[in-house]
Design a protein around this motif. Structure first.
Motif, PDB file in Angstrom:
ATOM      1  N   ASN A  51       0.803  -1.224   0.000  1.00  0.00           N
ATOM      2  CA  ASN A  51       0.000   0.000   0.000  1.00  0.00           C
ATOM      3  C   ASN A  51       0.835   1.272   0.000  1.00  0.00           C
ATOM      4  OD1 ASN A  51       0.857  -0.482   2.607  1.00  0.00           O
ATOM      5  ND2 ASN A  51      -1.022   0.243   3.551  1.00  0.00           N
ATOM      6  N   ALA A  54       0.761   3.627  -3.092  1.00  0.00           N
ATOM      7  CA  ALA A  54      -0.240   4.680  -3.260  1.00  0.00           C
ATOM      8  C   ALA A  54       0.236   6.008  -2.679  1.00  0.00           C
ATOM      9  CB  ALA A  54      -1.557   4.269  -2.616  1.00  0.00           C
ATOM     10  N   PHE A  80      -4.993   0.802  -9.113  1.00  0.00           N
ATOM     11  CA  PHE A  80      -5.137   1.752  -8.013  1.00  0.00           C
ATOM     12  C   PHE A  80      -6.592   2.134  -7.768  1.00  0.00           C
ATOM     13  CE2 PHE A  80      -0.567   2.440  -8.828  1.00  0.00           C
ATOM     14  CZ  PHE A  80      -0.106   2.159  -7.551  1.00  0.00           C
ATOM     15  N   ALA A  83      -7.793  -1.024  -5.895  1.00  0.00           N
ATOM     16  CA  ALA A  83      -7.119  -1.195  -4.606  1.00  0.00           C
ATOM     17  C   ALA A  83      -7.729  -0.295  -3.541  1.00  0.00           C
ATOM     18  CB  ALA A  83      -5.627  -0.921  -4.742  1.00  0.00           C
ATOM     19  N   GLU A  84      -8.045   0.911  -3.908  1.00  0.00           N
ATOM     20  CA  GLU A  84      -8.621   1.855  -2.956  1.00  0.00           C
ATOM     21  C   GLU A  84      -9.960   1.338  -2.411  1.00  0.00           C
ATOM     22  OE1 GLU A  84      -9.878   6.552  -2.812  1.00  0.00           O
ATOM     23  OE2 GLU A  84      -8.901   5.759  -4.591  1.00  0.00           O
ATOM     24  N   TRP A  90      -5.317   1.074   1.818  1.00  0.00           N
ATOM     25  CA  TRP A  90      -4.851   1.709   0.581  1.00  0.00           C
ATOM     26  C   TRP A  90      -5.462   3.094   0.524  1.00  0.00           C
ATOM     27  CZ3 TRP A  90      -1.735   0.118  -3.557  1.00  0.00           C
ATOM     28  CH2 TRP A  90      -1.127  -1.134  -3.371  1.00  0.00           C
ATOM     29  N   SER A  96      -4.344  10.073  -5.009  1.00  0.00           N
ATOM     30  CA  SER A  96      -4.303   8.775  -5.680  1.00  0.00           C
ATOM     31  C   SER A  96      -3.332   8.779  -6.864  1.00  0.00           C
ATOM     32  CB  SER A  96      -5.702   8.416  -6.190  1.00  0.00           C
ATOM     33  OG  SER A  96      -5.646   7.265  -7.003  1.00  0.00           O
TER      34      SER A  96
END
Length: 134
Positions: A51, A54, A80, A83-84, A90, A96
């Motif tokens: 993480n 990020a 990404f 992942a968030e 994250w 971002s």
């Protein structure tokens, strides 16, 4: 007697391994996203726990994306974005990596397509994606 300015200890030495983009890790991530997956639950633990990626500065993502092709950049944008929403811890928001990655495509005169923009909206509740705070 002179009074000098206090300067905090350089913390980068403790976190330098996390500040540099690990090319092997990035390659693993691109390979995993090459399957057009929409679920990150099947990723190996190394990727799930990365993480810190990020949190890398936007400029670092712009520099890194300069040597990538459009498909690789889109794979990172997808990663990404997902992942968030799917992985714990994250960060995203206005910082971002999607934002500098989308910018790199615009700088190449090949911005995200309407379909790609819709995909991002469907897979994220981050109001800053893909162009950042306006």
């Amino acid at each position: 007697m002179s009074v000098g300015a206090w300067e905090p200890e350089n913390q980068e030495s403790n976190t330098s391994s996390r500040q540099e983009l690990d090319k092997a890790l990035l390659e693993k991530l691109l390979t995993a996203m090459g399957t057009d997956t929409e679920s990150l639950t099947t990723l190996d633990d190394e990727l799930k726990e990365a993480n810190w990626l990020a949190g890398l500065p936007a400029q670092q993502w712009l520099e890194e994306s300069a040597v990538m092709d459009g498909e690789q950049i889109w794979a990172l944008i997808r990663f990404f974005t997902l992942a968030e929403m799917q992985l714990p811890d994250w960060q995203g928001g206005a910082e971002s990596p999607v934002i500098p990655l989308a910018k790199s495509l615009r700088q190449r005169k090949s911005p995200l397509t309407r379909e790609q923009l819709l995909w991002i909206r469907q897979h994220s509740d981050n109001r800053y994606l893909p162009y950042g705070p306006l």
